[in-house]
Design an enzyme around this catalytic site. Structure first.
Site, PDB file in Angstrom:
ATOM      1  N   CYS A  93       0.860  -1.181   0.000  1.00  0.00           N
ATOM      2  CA  CYS A  93       0.000   0.000   0.000  1.00  0.00           C
ATOM      3  C   CYS A  93       0.897   1.231   0.000  1.00  0.00           C
ATOM      4  O   CYS A  93       1.902   1.265   0.727  1.00  0.00           O
ATOM      5  CB  CYS A  93      -0.887  -0.010   1.248  1.00  0.00           C
ATOM      6  SG  CYS A  93      -1.989   1.413   1.372  1.00  0.00           S
ATOM      7  N   HIS A 118      -9.162  -3.909  -1.489  1.00  0.00           N
ATOM      8  CA  HIS A 118      -8.133  -3.120  -0.795  1.00  0.00           C
ATOM      9  C   HIS A 118      -8.492  -1.631  -0.835  1.00  0.00           C
ATOM     10  O   HIS A 118      -8.450  -0.952   0.197  1.00  0.00           O
ATOM     11  CB  HIS A 118      -6.773  -3.385  -1.461  1.00  0.00           C
ATOM     12  CG  HIS A 118      -5.654  -2.557  -0.925  1.00  0.00           C
ATOM     13  ND1 HIS A 118      -4.585  -3.091  -0.250  1.00  0.00           N
ATOM     14  CD2 HIS A 118      -5.430  -1.208  -0.968  1.00  0.00           C
ATOM     15  CE1 HIS A 118      -3.759  -2.111   0.120  1.00  0.00           C
ATOM     16  NE2 HIS A 118      -4.246  -0.959  -0.317  1.00  0.00           N
ATOM     17  N   GLU A 119      -8.856  -1.147  -2.021  1.00  0.00           N
ATOM     18  CA  GLU A 119      -9.133   0.294  -2.163  1.00  0.00           C
ATOM     19  C   GLU A 119     -10.391   0.701  -1.396  1.00  0.00           C
ATOM     20  O   GLU A 119     -10.423   1.744  -0.744  1.00  0.00           O
ATOM     21  CB  GLU A 119      -9.249   0.682  -3.638  1.00  0.00           C
ATOM     22  CG  GLU A 119      -7.968   0.508  -4.453  1.00  0.00           C
ATOM     23  CD  GLU A 119      -6.739   1.124  -3.814  1.00  0.00           C
ATOM     24  OE1 GLU A 119      -6.854   2.158  -3.122  1.00  0.00           O
ATOM     25  OE2 GLU A 119      -5.647   0.550  -3.991  1.00  0.00           O
ATOM     26  N   HIS A 137     -10.025   1.342   2.248  1.00  0.00           N
ATOM     27  CA  HIS A 137      -9.535   2.678   2.623  1.00  0.00           C
ATOM     28  C   HIS A 137     -10.697   3.626   2.946  1.00  0.00           C
ATOM     29  O   HIS A 137     -10.559   4.513   3.791  1.00  0.00           O
ATOM     30  CB  HIS A 137      -8.717   3.296   1.479  1.00  0.00           C
ATOM     31  CG  HIS A 137      -7.293   2.834   1.403  1.00  0.00           C
ATOM     32  ND1 HIS A 137      -6.353   3.140   2.356  1.00  0.00           N
ATOM     33  CD2 HIS A 137      -6.633   2.109   0.462  1.00  0.00           C
ATOM     34  CE1 HIS A 137      -5.171   2.619   2.003  1.00  0.00           C
ATOM     35  NE2 HIS A 137      -5.319   1.990   0.863  1.00  0.00           N
TER      36      HIS A 137
HETATM   37 NI    NI Z   1      -3.682   1.083  -0.112  1.00  0.00          NI
END
Ligand code: NI
Length: 177
Positions: free
Chosen positions: A100, A142-143, A146
């Site tokens: 990341c 993953h995104e 966030h």
């Molecule tokens: Ni990331």
């Protein structure tokens, strides 16, 4: 537009739940996406979420081009995804190594749903609805994490599988950040 600083793990904005975008096709939204593009490309990243540049809105971008550094990783078309909704397609999960841009130099082994459907809009407000699997599905998960204040180290199940990329060489399958 502008390359922005990427916030690093520990910054409070990265722990916040981002707010939905309510107006599409605005100068402000297009400007945000351009800054995210410039920032992601300058760091050769696979994806970026708005909170990583300090903006608490539910906007992510991602793109993976064929890259000789990651021959086992399939290309992902450039996508701007606003107000995403993820629906796993089945219970199957796969472990994969992630990095990341907010956690530079580190890699961890993270379980993600193998297959999922994602829905949302682009910056103009057009609907996006895709069912994907594998690395594409991993990047989206993953995104979107966030946007809920979650960084991948929180999903590493066994911290023995978390470490510095240069020390893990030969022990993991390298993946783009
Ligand atoms: Ni990331």
């Amino acid at each position: 537009m502008a390359i922005r600083d990427v916030l690093k793990m520990g910054h409070p904005v990265l722990r916040e739940v981002a707010a939905p975008v309510t107006r599409f096709d605005t100068v402000e939204l297009h400007r945000l996406v351009l800054d995210m593009d410039d920032t992601m490309r300058s760091l050769d990243g696979a994806g970026l979420a708005a909170p990583q540049i300090g903006v608490g809105l539910r906007v992510v971008i991602f793109e993976v081009n064929a890259n000789p550094r990651y021959p086992h990783v399939e290309a992902i078309p450039y996508t701007v995804l606003v107000n995403p909704v993820l629906t796993p397609a089945g219970d199957e999960m796969d472990d994969g190594w992630e990095g990341c841009l907010s956690v530079p130099g580190l890699r961890g082994l993270v379980p993600r749903y193998r297959q999922l459907r994602y829905q949302g809009r682009d910056a103009r407000g057009n609907w996006i609805d895709r069912t994907v699997e594998g690395f594409h599905a991993r990047v989206v998960q993953h995104e979107v994490d966030h946007l809920d204040g979650i960084l991948y180290p929180q999903r590493v199940r066994d911290l023995r599988n978390f470490g510095f990329e240069d020390a893990l060489v030969g022990q993991m399958t390298p993946m783009p950040d």
